[in-house]
Design an enzyme around this catalytic site. Structure first.
Site, PDB file in Angstrom:
ATOM      1  N   GLU A 108       0.885  -1.407  -0.230  1.00 34.61           N
ATOM      2  CA  GLU A 108      -0.229  -0.087  -0.007  1.00 34.61           C
ATOM      3  C   GLU A 108       1.243   1.364   0.283  1.00 34.61           C
ATOM      4  O   GLU A 108       2.109   1.317   0.203  1.00 34.61           O
ATOM      5  CB  GLU A 108      -0.948  -0.074   1.263  1.00 34.61           C
ATOM      6  CG  GLU A 108      -2.284  -1.253   1.155  1.00 34.61           C
ATOM      7  CD  GLU A 108      -2.855  -0.672   2.330  1.00 34.61           C
ATOM      8  OE1 GLU A 108      -4.294  -1.263   1.783  1.00 34.61           O
ATOM      9  OE2 GLU A 108      -2.401  -1.492   3.597  1.00 34.61           O
ATOM     10  N   CYS A 121       3.373   8.334   1.283  1.00 36.41           N
ATOM     11  CA  CYS A 121       3.884   7.048   1.961  1.00 36.41           C
ATOM     12  C   CYS A 121       3.989   6.427   1.262  1.00 36.41           C
ATOM     13  O   CYS A 121       2.824   5.631   0.696  1.00 36.41           O
ATOM     14  CB  CYS A 121       3.431   7.355   3.446  1.00 36.41           C
ATOM     15  SG  CYS A 121       3.473   6.067   4.519  1.00 36.41           S
ATOM     16  N   CYS A 128       7.341  -6.819   6.330  1.00 41.54           N
ATOM     17  CA  CYS A 128       8.263  -6.606   7.219  1.00 41.54           C
ATOM     18  C   CYS A 128       8.462  -7.993   8.464  1.00 41.54           C
ATOM     19  O   CYS A 128       8.037  -8.116   8.807  1.00 41.54           O
ATOM     20  CB  CYS A 128       7.540  -5.331   8.284  1.00 41.54           C
ATOM     21  SG  CYS A 128       8.813  -4.871   8.879  1.00 41.54           S
ATOM     22  N   CYS A 132       7.960  -5.801  14.973  1.00 46.92           N
ATOM     23  CA  CYS A 132       7.078  -4.935  16.058  1.00 46.92           C
ATOM     24  C   CYS A 132       5.679  -4.882  16.779  1.00 46.92           C
ATOM     25  O   CYS A 132       4.670  -5.218  15.387  1.00 46.92           O
ATOM     26  CB  CYS A 132       7.129  -3.374  15.705  1.00 46.92           C
ATOM     27  SG  CYS A 132       8.770  -2.852  15.605  1.00 46.92           S
ATOM     28  N   CYS A 135       2.238  -3.251  15.864  1.00 45.63           N
ATOM     29  CA  CYS A 135       2.446  -2.646  14.161  1.00 45.63           C
ATOM     30  C   CYS A 135       1.454  -3.658  13.134  1.00 45.63           C
ATOM     31  O   CYS A 135       1.830  -4.676  13.240  1.00 45.63           O
ATOM     32  CB  CYS A 135       4.213  -2.103  13.227  1.00 45.63           C
ATOM     33  SG  CYS A 135       3.575  -2.106  11.749  1.00 45.63           S
ATOM     34  N   CYS A 361      -0.557   5.255  10.490  1.00 50.28           N
ATOM     35  CA  CYS A 361       0.923   4.726  10.598  1.00 50.28           C
ATOM     36  C   CYS A 361       0.523   2.667  11.379  1.00 50.28           C
ATOM     37  O   CYS A 361      -0.612   3.238  12.545  1.00 50.28           O
ATOM     38  CB  CYS A 361       1.220   5.519  11.291  1.00 50.28           C
ATOM     39  SG  CYS A 361       2.818   6.361  10.897  1.00 50.28           S
TER      40      CYS A 361
END
Ligand code: SAH
Length: 371
Positions: A108, A121, A128, A132, A135, A361
């Site tokens: 995205e 962004c 990933c 974390c 997230c 975010c």
């Protein structure tokens, strides 16, 4: 606590997307164009169509003979991103797009208009590997690194949307590597993409390096390398805790490079590039938002001197599905800000865009069920 996810630093070896104009340096472009049997000056024409005209449809390359258009397009402008869905929020000022890549991986990107700038962004990886726990992207693991051109194409798409008038504004002024992925774990493609963004037209998009922010969990060797590139991008360090015990949990890579090491690397980056570093700090209720942690954060940052090398960006947590954490209470947020200010640490609280379309975010989590 549930079983922690594994850290993944190396991208799984998978097929790479087809070669694209935005993967090549200006010298390679001339060389490859000639190798394909065309005159070298075609390279400049092609660059001008792509980076200035934002045109990939060969029918629009009217200064080129029809016979060469199709062959150049086939060789250098393969479709890398296929739009699956676009959603808007904030009265049309935020536009999130879900892309399907050549191998069906999904990523995205988010375009955001502000009164004084337009920020794109972008994602640097599909998924990933940094794991974390707060997230959304981190929960699905790493699928693969994006190629240089797959990154550049996200920005070019944003520029095209502005030109078409989908969103007001004259150009993409800022690019933040805060979409999916850990940019410093895909260093070569990220730096290559940055070079294309800042190269003067027609070789690149002609953006200012100052408008580009690379955000990292703190891969120290890569932060050190970034300082030597001679491209003064803004470095953002996702710190999220001032003490190793808590950061080990929130940002698991901390077990490899701890707070002292990552803050040193950030300080060194500021010293070498003269660019102020941004420390990202999510505020999570009763987890990292206590007054004593604000004091400790100020201490950790000021230990390196007080010459304006750093700025703290507080981000209210965007809760992700199934998360046990929520955003801080208003009064705790205010107290956190007050304590940092009192100690002379510059601080701002980020306005979070696109929450209702899961475009804020930490909410980017493209899955097959989305598509
Ligand atoms: N991997 C890089 C860049 C992508 S994330 C990094 O971690 O810095 C961009 C920013 O969004 C990071 O500061 C990240 O910590 C933050 N973020 C992640 N999840 C979030 C969430 N749920 N709420 C608010 N911010 C989040």
């Amino acid at each position: 606590m549930s079983e922690p996810l594994p850290l993944i630093l190396e991208s799984p070896r998978r097929g790479q997307p087809p070669r694209h104009w935005a993967d090549l340096t200006p010298a390679q472009r001339r060389e490859y164009v000639e190798a394909a049997g065309h005159r070298a000056f075609r390279a400049r024409q092609l660059s001008s169509h792509y980076f200035e005209g934002l045109r990939t449809d060969p029918n629009e390359w009217t200064d080129l003979p029809e016979t060469v258009r199709a062959s150049l397009a086939a060789a250098f402008m393969p479709e890398l991103l296929r739009e699956v869905r676009t959603q808007t929020a904030d009265q049309g000022d935020t536009v999130k797009t879900l892309w399907r890549l050549f191998d069906n991986a999904l990523v995205e990107s988010v375009l955001m208009r502000y009164p004084d700038r337009v920020t794109m962004c972008v994602s640097s990886q599909a998924g990933c590997g940094m794991a974390c726990p707060f997230c959304a992207t981190g929960q699905g693991g790493l699928q693969r690194n994006l190629s240089q051109a797959e990154i550049v194409e996200q920005v070019v798409d944003g520029a095209r949307r502005l030109r078409r008038g989908d969103i007001d504004g004259d150009r993409v002024s800022n690019v933040v590597f805060m979409g999916m992925g850990e940019p410093m774990a895909n260093y070569k493609a990220v730096i290559g993409a940055v070079r294309q963004l800042v190269a003067p037209t027609p070789d690149g998009l002609g953006m200012s390096a100052r408008g580009i922010t690379v955000s990292t969990v703190g891969l120290v060797p890569r932060m050190q390398q970034l300082a030597t590139e001679g491209i003064p991008v803004t470095l953002a360090l996702s710190l999220h805790a001032p003490d190793d015990e808590l950061r080990d949990e929130l940002v698991p890579i901390n077990t490899r490079w701890n707070i002292d090491e990552v803050v040193n690397a950030a300080w060194e980056y500021a010293r070498q590039t003269k660019r102020r570093v941004s420390i990202e700090y999510i505020l999570i209720r009763d987890v990292n938002d206590q007054a004593f942690r604000a004091d400790l954060l100020a201490k950790v940052l000021k230990r390196r001197g007080n010459w304006g090398w750093v700025h703290v960006n507080l981000i209210p947590l965007n809760p992700t599905p199934g998360s046990r954490w929520t955003a801080s209470r208003r009064r705790d947020e205010d107290e956190f800000v007050r304590r940092l200010r009192d100690k002379g640490v510059p601080v701002t609280v980020r306005d979070t865009r696109g929450r209702e379309i899961d475009g804020a975010c930490g909410q980017l989590a493209a899955t097959d069920t989305d598509a």
